[in-house]
Enzyme design. Sequence first.
Site, short mmCIF file in Angstrom:
data_model
loop_
_atom_site.label_atom_id
_atom_site.label_comp_id
_atom_site.label_asym_id
_atom_site.label_seq_id
_atom_site.Cartn_x
_atom_site.Cartn_y
_atom_site.Cartn_z
N LYS A 137 0.83 -1.20 0.00
CA LYS A 137 0.00 0.00 0.00
C LYS A 137 0.87 1.26 0.00
O LYS A 137 0.61 2.21 -0.73
CB LYS A 137 -0.94 -0.02 1.22
CG LYS A 137 -2.05 -1.07 1.12
CD LYS A 137 -2.82 -1.27 2.42
CE LYS A 137 -3.81 -2.43 2.28
NZ LYS A 137 -4.53 -2.75 3.51
N GLN A 194 -4.92 -1.49 9.75
CA GLN A 194 -4.70 -2.80 9.15
C GLN A 194 -5.20 -3.90 10.09
O GLN A 194 -4.86 -3.92 11.27
CB GLN A 194 -3.20 -2.99 8.82
CG GLN A 194 -2.87 -4.27 8.08
CD GLN A 194 -3.48 -4.34 6.68
OE1 GLN A 194 -3.68 -3.33 6.02
NE2 GLN A 194 -3.79 -5.54 6.23
N ASP A 207 -11.33 2.62 4.00
CA ASP A 207 -11.53 1.16 3.96
C ASP A 207 -13.02 0.81 3.95
O ASP A 207 -13.39 -0.34 3.70
CB ASP A 207 -10.89 0.52 5.21
CG ASP A 207 -9.68 -0.33 4.88
OD1 ASP A 207 -9.56 -0.76 3.71
OD2 ASP A 207 -8.87 -0.56 5.78
#
Length: 282
Positions: free
Chosen positions: A52, A96, A119
Amino acid sequence: MQILDGKALSSKIKDEVALEVKQLKIETGRVPGLAVILVGNDEASHAYVGMKKKACDAVGFYSVTHEMPKDISQEAIEKTIEMMNENPNIDGILVQLPLPEQIDTTRLLELVAPEKDVDGFHPFNVGRLTTGLDGFVPCTPLGIMKLLQEYKIDVKGMNACVVGASNIVGKPMASLLLNANASVDICHIYTKDLKKHTLEADILLVGVGVINLIKEDMVKDNVIIIDIGINRAENGKLVGDVDFENVSKKASFITPVPGGVGPMTIAMLLRNTLESAKLRKN
Ligand code: GUN
């Protein structure tokens, strides 16, 4: 059989994002910013976050990764998220997953400002997706819809079978398919006869992390296969959840692993972060 080439499409999307970043910088003097929270030593999480970060650098984003030890307190992570919520240079916040056991994941995801939730994991955005309203959509399912769109695959009226019911992939995938007027069947670990469900599928989407879960006798001819699994095989190679060699012979379209869904996930993270920055501009 045609390969759904996520690598090629993601590369095209990244080029588009990079161009828009340049324009945004000219207009506003700033570039999109992504902040990532990474807790503990999970190897896969480190690898994903590394990818990422690399993608952010390649398109000209500002990005920062807050690495924290696995015994970090809930409070310390919450403070970091609050700081990112306030930081005007940050457009996207990504926690994450998975997080260590002592951490209340739901509470953290709810703390992320919904307008920076690139997200799409905040219940606010989950609710908007479920009701068919705009908002941030989780990157993996969004990337799959983009890939289908690119190959002019319209799921309207199709029997879609989603195997895996996680909040990150399976559930939002099912919502997107339903919003696109597919009939959606969601299977999971308690499903009694998986094959009975998969045999009905015009499009089969699988992401559970089991090598060769889907075999040729479980799919019908001309099925569209979306393999969301990423597993390390004994020989060290990356493989999905579908027995590619045999299932691909029956499929009309299929995503490879690697090079299918994975790169699309990262491309969508970039898109979501760029969209967030553009909204913030106003
Ligand atoms: N862990 C596995 N996939 C994802 C993802 O898409 N986003 C985050 N934040 N964590 C993950």
